[in-house]
Design a protein around this motif. Structure first.
Motif, mmCIF file in Angstrom:
data_model
loop_
_atom_site.group_PDB
_atom_site.id
_atom_site.type_symbol
_atom_site.label_atom_id
_atom_site.label_comp_id
_atom_site.label_asym_id
_atom_site.label_seq_id
_atom_site.Cartn_x
_atom_site.Cartn_y
_atom_site.Cartn_z
ATOM 1 N N GLY A 32 46.008 -0.238 18.735
ATOM 2 C CA GLY A 32 45.000 0.812 18.855
ATOM 3 C C GLY A 32 44.581 1.330 17.489
ATOM 4 O O GLY A 32 43.393 1.519 17.211
ATOM 5 N N PHE A 33 45.552 1.546 16.618
ATOM 6 C CA PHE A 33 45.268 2.022 15.263
ATOM 7 C C PHE A 33 44.381 1.030 14.517
ATOM 8 O O PHE A 33 43.345 1.399 13.960
ATOM 9 C CB PHE A 33 46.585 2.248 14.509
ATOM 10 N N LEU A 34 44.769 -0.229 14.516
ATOM 11 C CA LEU A 34 44.011 -1.247 13.777
ATOM 12 C C LEU A 34 42.611 -1.454 14.342
ATOM 13 O O LEU A 34 41.638 -1.576 13.580
ATOM 14 C CB LEU A 34 44.770 -2.573 13.764
ATOM 15 N N GLU A 35 42.489 -1.504 15.660
ATOM 16 C CA GLU A 35 41.168 -1.690 16.256
ATOM 17 C C GLU A 35 40.248 -0.517 15.935
ATOM 18 O O GLU A 35 39.052 -0.712 15.694
ATOM 19 C CB GLU A 35 41.270 -1.910 17.764
ATOM 20 N N GLU A 36 40.777 0.680 15.921
ATOM 21 C CA GLU A 36 39.951 1.839 15.591
ATOM 22 C C GLU A 36 39.531 1.820 14.123
ATOM 23 O O GLU A 36 38.380 2.134 13.799
ATOM 24 C CB GLU A 36 40.669 3.147 15.924
ATOM 25 N N ILE A 37 40.435 1.467 13.248
ATOM 26 C CA ILE A 37 40.101 1.371 11.827
ATOM 27 C C ILE A 37 38.988 0.334 11.623
ATOM 28 O O ILE A 37 38.024 0.577 10.891
ATOM 29 C CB ILE A 37 41.347 0.988 10.987
ATOM 30 N N ILE A 38 39.108 -0.805 12.291
ATOM 31 C CA ILE A 38 38.121 -1.876 12.118
ATOM 32 C C ILE A 38 36.790 -1.521 12.784
ATOM 33 O O ILE A 38 35.730 -1.600 12.161
ATOM 34 C CB ILE A 38 38.662 -3.214 12.668
ATOM 35 N N MET A 39 36.818 -1.144 14.056
ATOM 36 C CA MET A 39 35.581 -0.949 14.823
ATOM 37 C C MET A 39 34.834 0.335 14.460
ATOM 38 O O MET A 39 33.622 0.335 14.321
ATOM 39 C CB MET A 39 35.862 -0.947 16.326
ATOM 40 N N ARG A 40 35.557 1.437 14.375
ATOM 41 C CA ARG A 40 34.901 2.700 14.067
ATOM 42 C C ARG A 40 34.949 2.992 12.574
ATOM 43 O O ARG A 40 33.961 3.385 11.976
ATOM 44 C CB ARG A 40 35.569 3.844 14.842
ATOM 45 N N GLY A 41 36.112 2.810 11.972
ATOM 46 C CA GLY A 41 36.276 3.153 10.568
ATOM 47 C C GLY A 41 35.470 2.286 9.620
ATOM 48 O O GLY A 41 34.924 2.786 8.642
ATOM 49 N N PHE A 42 35.407 0.996 9.886
ATOM 50 C CA PHE A 42 34.666 0.100 8.999
ATOM 51 C C PHE A 42 33.295 -0.274 9.566
ATOM 52 O O PHE A 42 32.272 0.026 8.961
ATOM 53 C CB PHE A 42 35.460 -1.178 8.708
ATOM 54 N N LEU A 43 33.281 -0.939 10.717
ATOM 55 C CA LEU A 43 32.022 -1.466 11.262
ATOM 56 C C LEU A 43 30.995 -0.357 11.494
ATOM 57 O O LEU A 43 29.880 -0.415 10.992
ATOM 58 C CB LEU A 43 32.284 -2.245 12.552
ATOM 59 N N PHE A 44 31.369 0.656 12.255
ATOM 60 C CA PHE A 44 30.422 1.729 12.551
ATOM 61 C C PHE A 44 29.988 2.455 11.281
ATOM 62 O O PHE A 44 28.800 2.689 11.064
ATOM 63 C CB PHE A 44 31.015 2.728 13.549
ATOM 64 N N LYS A 45 30.948 2.812 10.424
ATOM 65 C CA LYS A 45 30.611 3.564 9.215
ATOM 66 C C LYS A 45 29.686 2.770 8.301
ATOM 67 O O LYS A 45 28.788 3.350 7.683
ATOM 68 C CB LYS A 45 31.885 3.972 8.450
ATOM 69 N N MET A 46 29.860 1.474 8.200
ATOM 70 C CA MET A 46 28.992 0.667 7.344
ATOM 71 C C MET A 46 27.575 0.581 7.917
ATOM 72 O O MET A 46 26.602 0.621 7.172
ATOM 73 C CB MET A 46 29.564 -0.738 7.162
ATOM 74 N N MET A 47 27.458 0.470 9.220
ATOM 75 C CA MET A 47 26.150 0.337 9.847
ATOM 76 C C MET A 47 25.450 1.678 10.033
ATOM 77 O O MET A 47 24.230 1.731 10.090
ATOM 78 C CB MET A 47 26.281 -0.377 11.198
ATOM 79 N N GLU A 48 26.218 2.744 10.139
ATOM 80 C CA GLU A 48 25.676 4.081 10.398
ATOM 81 C C GLU A 48 24.677 4.492 9.325
ATOM 82 O O GLU A 48 23.691 5.176 9.614
ATOM 83 C CB GLU A 48 26.828 5.081 10.462
ATOM 84 N N LYS A 49 24.885 4.045 8.104
ATOM 85 C CA LYS A 49 24.015 4.428 6.987
ATOM 86 C C LYS A 49 22.578 3.973 7.216
ATOM 87 O O LYS A 49 21.646 4.648 6.822
ATOM 88 C CB LYS A 49 24.548 3.822 5.691
ATOM 89 N N ASP A 50 22.413 2.817 7.856
ATOM 90 C CA ASP A 50 21.079 2.260 8.077
ATOM 91 C C ASP A 50 20.441 2.734 9.377
ATOM 92 O O ASP A 50 19.258 3.049 9.413
ATOM 93 C CB ASP A 50 21.136 0.729 8.078
ATOM 94 N N ASN A 51 21.234 2.750 10.457
ATOM 95 C CA ASN A 51 20.673 3.085 11.766
ATOM 96 C C ASN A 51 21.816 3.471 12.700
ATOM 97 O O ASN A 51 22.589 2.619 13.126
ATOM 98 C CB ASN A 51 19.905 1.884 12.316
ATOM 99 N N VAL A 52 21.919 4.756 13.030
ATOM 100 C CA VAL A 52 23.028 5.259 13.844
ATOM 101 C C VAL A 52 23.038 4.619 15.226
ATOM 102 O O VAL A 52 24.088 4.184 15.715
ATOM 103 C CB VAL A 52 22.985 6.799 13.961
ATOM 104 N N LYS A 53 21.878 4.541 15.874
ATOM 105 C CA LYS A 53 21.830 3.982 17.230
ATOM 106 C C LYS A 53 22.289 2.531 17.242
ATOM 107 O O LYS A 53 23.059 2.120 18.106
ATOM 108 C CB LYS A 53 20.427 4.098 17.819
ATOM 109 N N ARG A 54 21.812 1.759 16.284
ATOM 110 C CA ARG A 54 22.222 0.355 16.196
ATOM 111 C C ARG A 54 23.721 0.253 15.919
ATOM 112 O O ARG A 54 24.416 -0.585 16.493
ATOM 113 C CB ARG A 54 21.446 -0.383 15.120
ATOM 114 N N ALA A 55 24.234 1.116 15.068
ATOM 115 C CA ALA A 55 25.667 1.115 14.753
ATOM 116 C C ALA A 55 26.501 1.426 15.997
ATOM 117 O O ALA A 55 27.539 0.794 16.221
ATOM 118 C CB ALA A 55 25.957 2.125 13.651
ATOM 119 N N ILE A 56 26.038 2.358 16.813
ATOM 120 C CA ILE A 56 26.741 2.703 18.051
ATOM 121 C C ILE A 56 26.754 1.507 18.995
ATOM 122 O O ILE A 56 27.793 1.146 19.548
ATOM 123 C CB ILE A 56 26.087 3.941 18.707
ATOM 124 N N ILE A 57 25.606 0.883 19.175
ATOM 125 C CA ILE A 57 25.487 -0.254 20.099
ATOM 126 C C ILE A 57 26.321 -1.436 19.622
ATOM 127 O O ILE A 57 27.105 -2.009 20.387
ATOM 128 C CB ILE A 57 24.006 -0.656 20.276
#
Length: 150
Positions: A32-57
């Motif tokens: 759970g810790f690792l998946e959250e770090i990867i999916m929300r901590g890295f993937l979402f945070k990197m994409m959020e800068k460009d487009n929040v909705k796309r990052a969420i999806i």
């Protein structure tokens, strides 16, 4: 907490030694810790800068699709497909919790507890239980969107 306890709806089955139980719980908390770090901590945070909705999806769908690897561990196709579907809903819920709270802690705690309790569940994924889990996650996500300010 209701969603994390959902896996225990049919009861608890423990057929392990104490050390095996501790090992399973620690392993699932770490997953759970690792998946959250990867999916929300890295993937979402990197994409959020460009487009929040796309990052969420993308974060939600990637999280769900990541569970298809269970087929490699010998899991049956239909339960794995159901898991992918409800994992997308859980991923959506967790990314919204992270987005609104700016903290990974609630996501990590939920994910670890959800995974750890699933090990001791006597129930299997059914279409009905998967739909109920999806509805619970989406309902909570709608609540978060309306009631919680970023």
């Amino acid at each position: 907490m209701i969603i994390s306890l959902f896996n225990l709806r049919y009861g608890i089955h423990i057929n392990n030694t104490t050390s095996e139980i501790i090992f399973h719980i620690i392993t699932m908390l770490n997953v759970g810790f690792l998946e959250e770090i990867i999916m929300r901590g890295f993937l979402f945070k990197m994409m959020e800068k460009d487009n929040v909705k796309r990052a969420i999806i993308v974060s939600s769908i990637t999280f769900g699709m990541g569970h298809i690897v269970n087929l490699l561990n010998g899991a049956d196709f239909v339960p794995t497909l159901l898991q992918v579907c409800y994992a997308i809903a859980i991923g959506y819920m967790l990314v919204m919790v992270f987005y609104k709270s700016k903290s990974l802690i609630p996501c990590i705690v939920f994910h670890g507890i959800f995974n750890a309790l699933n090990i001791f569940s006597t129930g299997k994924s059914t279409v009905i239980s998967s739909i109920i889990l999806i509805i619970l996650c989406l309902g909570y996500t709608l609540y978060i969107n309306k009631k919680v300010k970023s």
